[in-house]
Design a protein around this motif. Structure first.
Motif, PDB file in Angstrom:
ATOM      1  N   VAL A  53       0.874  -1.176   0.000  1.00 53.43           N
ATOM      2  CA  VAL A  53       0.000   0.000   0.000  1.00 53.43           C
ATOM      3  C   VAL A  53       0.909   1.223   0.000  1.00 53.43           C
ATOM      4  N   TYR A  54       0.786   2.057  -1.044  1.00 50.20           N
ATOM      5  CA  TYR A  54       1.649   3.224  -1.206  1.00 50.20           C
ATOM      6  C   TYR A  54       0.854   4.503  -0.955  1.00 50.20           C
ATOM      7  N   LEU A  55       1.479   5.447  -0.268  1.00 48.37           N
ATOM      8  CA  LEU A  55       0.917   6.794  -0.140  1.00 48.37           C
ATOM      9  C   LEU A  55       1.807   7.730  -0.943  1.00 48.37           C
ATOM     10  N   TYR A  56       1.237   8.371  -1.959  1.00 47.44           N
ATOM     11  CA  TYR A  56       2.049   9.244  -2.800  1.00 47.44           C
ATOM     12  C   TYR A  56       2.203  10.612  -2.158  1.00 47.44           C
ATOM     13  N   SER A  57       3.440  11.093  -2.132  1.00 44.18           N
ATOM     14  CA  SER A  57       3.753  12.421  -1.604  1.00 44.18           C
ATOM     15  C   SER A  57       4.110  13.321  -2.785  1.00 44.18           C
ATOM     16  N   SER A  58       3.160  14.149  -3.192  1.00 41.75           N
ATOM     17  CA  SER A  58       3.337  14.996  -4.371  1.00 41.75           C
ATOM     18  C   SER A  58       4.113  16.264  -4.019  1.00 41.75           C
ATOM     19  N   PRO A  59       5.326  16.447  -4.550  1.00 42.65           N
ATOM     20  CA  PRO A  59       6.123  17.624  -4.182  1.00 42.65           C
ATOM     21  C   PRO A  59       5.514  18.929  -4.685  1.00 42.65           C
ATOM     22  N   ILE A  60       4.921  18.930  -5.868  1.00 41.27           N
ATOM     23  CA  ILE A  60       4.385  20.186  -6.384  1.00 41.27           C
ATOM     24  C   ILE A  60       3.066  20.545  -5.694  1.00 41.27           C
ATOM     25  N   THR A  61       2.313  19.537  -5.243  1.00 42.09           N
ATOM     26  CA  THR A  61       1.117  19.846  -4.448  1.00 42.09           C
ATOM     27  C   THR A  61       1.525  20.443  -3.116  1.00 42.09           C
ATOM     28  N   ALA A  62       2.567  19.877  -2.497  1.00 38.03           N
ATOM     29  CA  ALA A  62       3.062  20.416  -1.227  1.00 38.03           C
ATOM     30  C   ALA A  62       3.522  21.857  -1.399  1.00 38.03           C
ATOM     31  N   ALA A  63       4.224  22.127  -2.490  1.00 37.96           N
ATOM     32  CA  ALA A  63       4.713  23.482  -2.747  1.00 37.96           C
ATOM     33  C   ALA A  63       3.556  24.447  -2.973  1.00 37.96           C
ATOM     34  N   PHE A  64       2.566  24.011  -3.701  1.00 38.53           N
ATOM     35  CA  PHE A  64       1.410  24.853  -3.991  1.00 38.53           C
ATOM     36  C   PHE A  64       0.653  25.193  -2.709  1.00 38.53           C
ATOM     37  N   PHE A  65       0.422  24.187  -1.876  1.00 37.20           N
ATOM     38  CA  PHE A  65      -0.270  24.432  -0.605  1.00 37.20           C
ATOM     39  C   PHE A  65       0.532  25.402   0.256  1.00 37.20           C
ATOM     40  N   SER A  66       1.845  25.151   0.341  1.00 41.73           N
ATOM     41  CA  SER A  66       2.703  25.997   1.179  1.00 41.73           C
ATOM     42  C   SER A  66       2.721  27.435   0.688  1.00 41.73           C
ATOM     43  N   ALA A  67       2.757  27.608  -0.616  1.00 40.29           N
ATOM     44  CA  ALA A  67       2.773  28.952  -1.188  1.00 40.29           C
ATOM     45  C   ALA A  67       1.490  29.705  -0.897  1.00 40.29           C
ATOM     46  N   ASN A  68       0.448  28.971  -0.611  1.00 47.09           N
ATOM     47  CA  ASN A  68      -0.839  29.592  -0.339  1.00 47.09           C
ATOM     48  C   ASN A  68      -1.231  29.530   1.142  1.00 47.09           C
ATOM     49  N   GLY A  69      -0.209  29.319   1.992  1.00 44.62           N
ATOM     50  CA  GLY A  69      -0.403  29.460   3.422  1.00 44.62           C
ATOM     51  C   GLY A  69      -1.122  28.314   4.107  1.00 44.62           C
ATOM     52  N   THR A  70      -1.060  27.130   3.539  1.00 44.73           N
ATOM     53  CA  THR A  70      -1.690  25.991   4.198  1.00 44.73           C
ATOM     54  C   THR A  70      -0.813  24.767   4.044  1.00 44.73           C
ATOM     55  N   SER A  71      -1.281  23.601   4.523  1.00 47.79           N
ATOM     56  CA  SER A  71      -0.408  22.442   4.611  1.00 47.79           C
ATOM     57  C   SER A  71      -0.993  21.217   3.927  1.00 47.79           C
ATOM     58  N   TYR A  72      -0.314  20.737   2.915  1.00 49.42           N
ATOM     59  CA  TYR A  72      -0.653  19.468   2.278  1.00 49.42           C
ATOM     60  C   TYR A  72      -0.338  18.310   3.231  1.00 49.42           C
ATOM     61  N   ASP A  73       0.690  18.522   4.045  1.00 46.77           N
ATOM     62  CA  ASP A  73       1.108  17.487   4.986  1.00 46.77           C
ATOM     63  C   ASP A  73      -0.007  17.152   5.977  1.00 46.77           C
ATOM     64  N   ALA A  74      -0.818  18.155   6.321  1.00 52.84           N
ATOM     65  CA  ALA A  74      -1.912  17.914   7.267  1.00 52.84           C
ATOM     66  C   ALA A  74      -2.932  16.941   6.687  1.00 52.84           C
ATOM     67  N   LEU A  75      -3.154  16.996   5.371  1.00 52.28           N
ATOM     68  CA  LEU A  75      -4.061  16.044   4.743  1.00 52.28           C
ATOM     69  C   LEU A  75      -3.429  14.656   4.675  1.00 52.28           C
ATOM     70  N   LYS A  76      -2.156  14.603   4.315  1.00 56.82           N
ATOM     71  CA  LYS A  76      -1.469  13.314   4.235  1.00 56.82           C
ATOM     72  C   LYS A  76      -1.365  12.636   5.589  1.00 56.82           C
ATOM     73  N   MET A  77      -1.314  13.443   6.658  1.00 57.68           N
ATOM     74  CA  MET A  77      -1.169  12.873   7.996  1.00 57.68           C
ATOM     75  C   MET A  77      -2.318  11.923   8.320  1.00 57.68           C
ATOM     76  N   ARG A  78      -3.517  12.221   7.810  1.00 56.36           N
ATOM     77  CA  ARG A  78      -4.661  11.318   8.033  1.00 56.36           C
ATOM     78  C   ARG A  78      -4.342   9.928   7.486  1.00 56.36           C
ATOM     79  N   TRP A  79      -3.775   9.908   6.291  1.00 57.45           N
ATOM     80  CA  TRP A  79      -3.454   8.628   5.679  1.00 57.45           C
ATOM     81  C   TRP A  79      -2.281   7.955   6.392  1.00 57.45           C
ATOM     82  N   ARG A  80      -1.270   8.734   6.754  1.00 55.46           N
ATOM     83  CA  ARG A  80      -0.119   8.143   7.446  1.00 55.46           C
ATOM     84  C   ARG A  80      -0.550   7.416   8.715  1.00 55.46           C
ATOM     85  N   GLU A  81      -1.373   8.096   9.514  1.00 53.69           N
ATOM     86  CA  GLU A  81      -1.808   7.499  10.779  1.00 53.69           C
ATOM     87  C   GLU A  81      -2.605   6.220  10.541  1.00 53.69           C
TER      88      GLU A  81
END
Length: 607
Positions: A53-81
């Motif tokens: 089971v793979y969880l994809y970590s999209s670098p450009i999505t992370a950059a886009f979220f960060s540039a707009n003042g929010t966190s892609y990592d917070a969404l991925k954390m649901r899946w990680r846990e």
């Protein structure tokens, strides 16, 4: 957690130049450091169980979220846990470089990966074509590698569906309702109502030939079929794919932790792992229906309803106001010849909030009047209750149980699901003792009259409601009032076509009285079974005292489309042979026609 604003997801976000510049600098560093080549794609494999089971970590999505003042990592954390907890070593997070290098077939989770460049899209399609499974959420791929709006074409092609756009604010379709006993969502009851939250990442509606869940408002008002798809799935070649139209932010509002259960069964399906689970209904039925009348004023109209039920050979339930039934003994006697008679109190006044002594006195009067109406010999058969104006409380249920009530037809607020449950008024009681709750989750005649619809529109809505409860594997409670069942009344006109629709589903919808449905629900509860302790080749279960379970059904999911079990065989002495019946391309049923007694049962499956 700061959530991702919907304005950043819409086709024309108002991003300022500084943010865009920062975004593209981050993107360039992330992308070009990851490498640009694609390896030779993996060969297509036969449909075998998938481990990884793979969880994809999209670098450009992370950059886009960060540039707009929010966190892609917070969404991925649901899946990680979730994935770390339940899949252990089988789970790993993969980078862009991993994706482009090629992944062995497994389950690839694309959690709100809003930005995907051309190479990522190609790699995902190559992976899926080689037999890999895909689980994507919300706006995956809606923007290209430079952050520009790309539309929904990527997920529409990947899942062969149509994205209809976000849920409208004024629709209030903020509740996910899943399909019970479905190959993808069997882990929670039919029609379970799951609040998705009032979040900025507005859920997306889809139209698909294959759905496992829909959006509804709290009342489950039957919205048009092509407008409210929430979970879509597809099997294409050796690849299985599931799309969730809502983002991971909704998990925050899931107080009962139902969404992880949904994901359990979805990932089992994506892994091509055959699962065995206990059906809600007996004899391989896919849904159930109670047809009942609150028998009050104009009591004699009950005979009109009974005549319509008799015409299609359906046994209904008449919950009678005993104060009026006492004056209509002949009518009650006629009804009781084929149908169940239940209590509807002695007068049409609710119970909620009333003093226990006052409630007890009223119920004593109700019992006395029913005894005088139908005689002491038949009194033991009156085991059902429906509160007037759907008004009751825990005190009412405790007192009802003491006078022998076994089931209670309630309102839509009494249950988050569309199947029976057990009263929580006395949590210390066993399921053999507790009252069975039958929730009325269909609109009743008062609702239809209040809408002031034409016969044609009302009939269309009623038919749509049936379709929804049937696909959800639910219990429908069709409820009418005697005063509204005059020969020329709306409900007297609506009911016969509805009954004909039921007749067309007699092979897969169980129409029964309240007492029959309640008795089955108790019997079903005697079967102790853990689906996650079974394997693809064997399963076992226990029947507790007092046994007497007839029509028990298990569903078995197929490891691939149209690849049903070849055989099922008892492996323990005394285990009877169940009937193996194909239900559809993705599941079969094991139906126990004989009555099961107390004991242990074990079986092997061959695919």
């Amino acid at each position: 957690m700061k959530i991702f604003p919907m304005s950043y997801f819409n086709p024309c976000p108002q991003l300022n130049a500084a943010r865009l510049g920062r975004f593209f600098v981050i993107c360039c560093v992330s992308i070009f450091s990851a490498g640009m080549g694609l390896s030779t794609p993996a060969r297509a494999v036969s449909p075998q169980p998938l481990e990884s089971v793979y969880l994809y970590s999209s670098p450009i999505t992370a950059a886009f979220f960060s540039a707009n003042g929010t966190s892609y990592d917070a969404l991925k954390m649901r899946w990680r846990e979730y994935l770390r907890t339940y899949y252990g070593k089988a789970y790993r997070e993969v980078s862009r470089a991993d994706l482009l290098a090629g992944l062995q077939p497994g389950v690839l989770v694309l959690g709100s990966a809003v930005l995907l460049d051309d190479q990522e899209r190609k790699a995902i399609n190559t992976y899926a074509d080689a037999g890999g499974s895909v689980l994507a959420t919300w706006g995956t791929g809606a923007r290209d590698g430079r952050g520009k709006w790309a539309g929904y074409g990527f997920i529409e092609d990947l899942f062969q569906m149509k994205v209809l756009g976000p849920v409208a604010q004024d629709d209030n379709l903020r509740f996910l309702n899943t399909f019970g006993d479905h190959p993808l969502t069997w882990t929670i009851p039919g029609g379970e109502r799951i609040f998705l939250g009032d979040i900025a990442e507005t859920p997306l509606r889809v139209r698909s030939a294959n759905l496992a869940g829909r959006y509804f408002d709290w009342q489950r008002f039957p919205a048009p079929k092509d407008s409210n798809g929430a979970i879509a799935y597809l099997e294409k070649g050796n690849s299985r794919r599931v799309y969730l139209g809502f983002s991971e932010s909704s998990w925050e509002y899931d107080e009962r932790l139902e969404l992880p259960k949904v994901v359990d069964s979805i990932i089992a399906w994506l892994r091509r792992q055959p699962m065995v689970y206990k059906s809600a209904w007996p004899e391989g039925e896919l849904s159930a229906q109670l047809l009942e009348m609150d028998t009050e004023d104009k009591f004699a109209n009950a005979l009109n309803f009974a005549k319509d039920l008799d015409a299609v050979n359906i046994r209904g339930t008449f919950y009678a106001l005993t104060g009026i039934a006492l004056k209509n003994r002949e009518t009650v006697e006629k009804l009781a010849q084929k149908h169940e008679i239940g209590y509807h109190a002695e007068i049409h006044v609710g119970f909620k909030g009333k003093d226990a002594r006052a409630q007890e006195a009223r119920l004593d009067t109700m019992v006395s009047e029913m005894r005088e109406t139908i005689g002491t010999r038949a009194l033991s058969k009156v085991t059902g209750f429906r509160a007037p104006t759907e008004s009751w409380d825990q005190t009412t249920e405790k007192l009802l149980r003491k006078i022998g009530i076994r089931h209670h037809v309630t309102n839509p607020a009494a249950s988050e699901s569309r199947v029976p449950s057990f009263s929580r008024s006395e949590p210390e009681l066993s399921t053999e003792e507790a009252i069975v709750i039958l929730p009325r989750t269909q609109m009743d005649d008062l609702n239809y009259q209040g809408l002031k619809l034409s016969f044609e529109k009302a009939s269309e809505l009623l038919s749509l409601d049936f379709d929804y409860l049937h696909e959800a594997g639910a219990l429908g409670v069709f409820s009418v009032h005697s005063q509204n069942y005059a020969p020329d009344g709306l409900m007297a006109k609506l009911t016969p076509p509805y009954l004909k629709r039921l007749q067309a589903h007699r092979e897969d919808t169980w129409a029964a009285s309240g007492e029959e449905i309640a008795a089955w629900w108790r019997a079903r509860e005697r079967v102790v079974f853990d689906p996650f302790k079974s394997t693809a080749s064997s399963f076992s279960f226990e029947v507790r005292d007092p046994g007497n379970v007839k029509g028990l059904t298990f569903f078995v999911t197929h490891p691939a489309k149209d690849r049903e079990p070849k055989s099922v065989k008892p492996t323990l002495a005394g285990s009877p042979q169940p009937q193996l019946v194909r239900i559809d391309a993705y599941r079969s049923a094991l139906i126990f026609k004989n009555t099961l007694t107390t004991g242990h049962y074990a079986y092997s499956l061959e695919f």
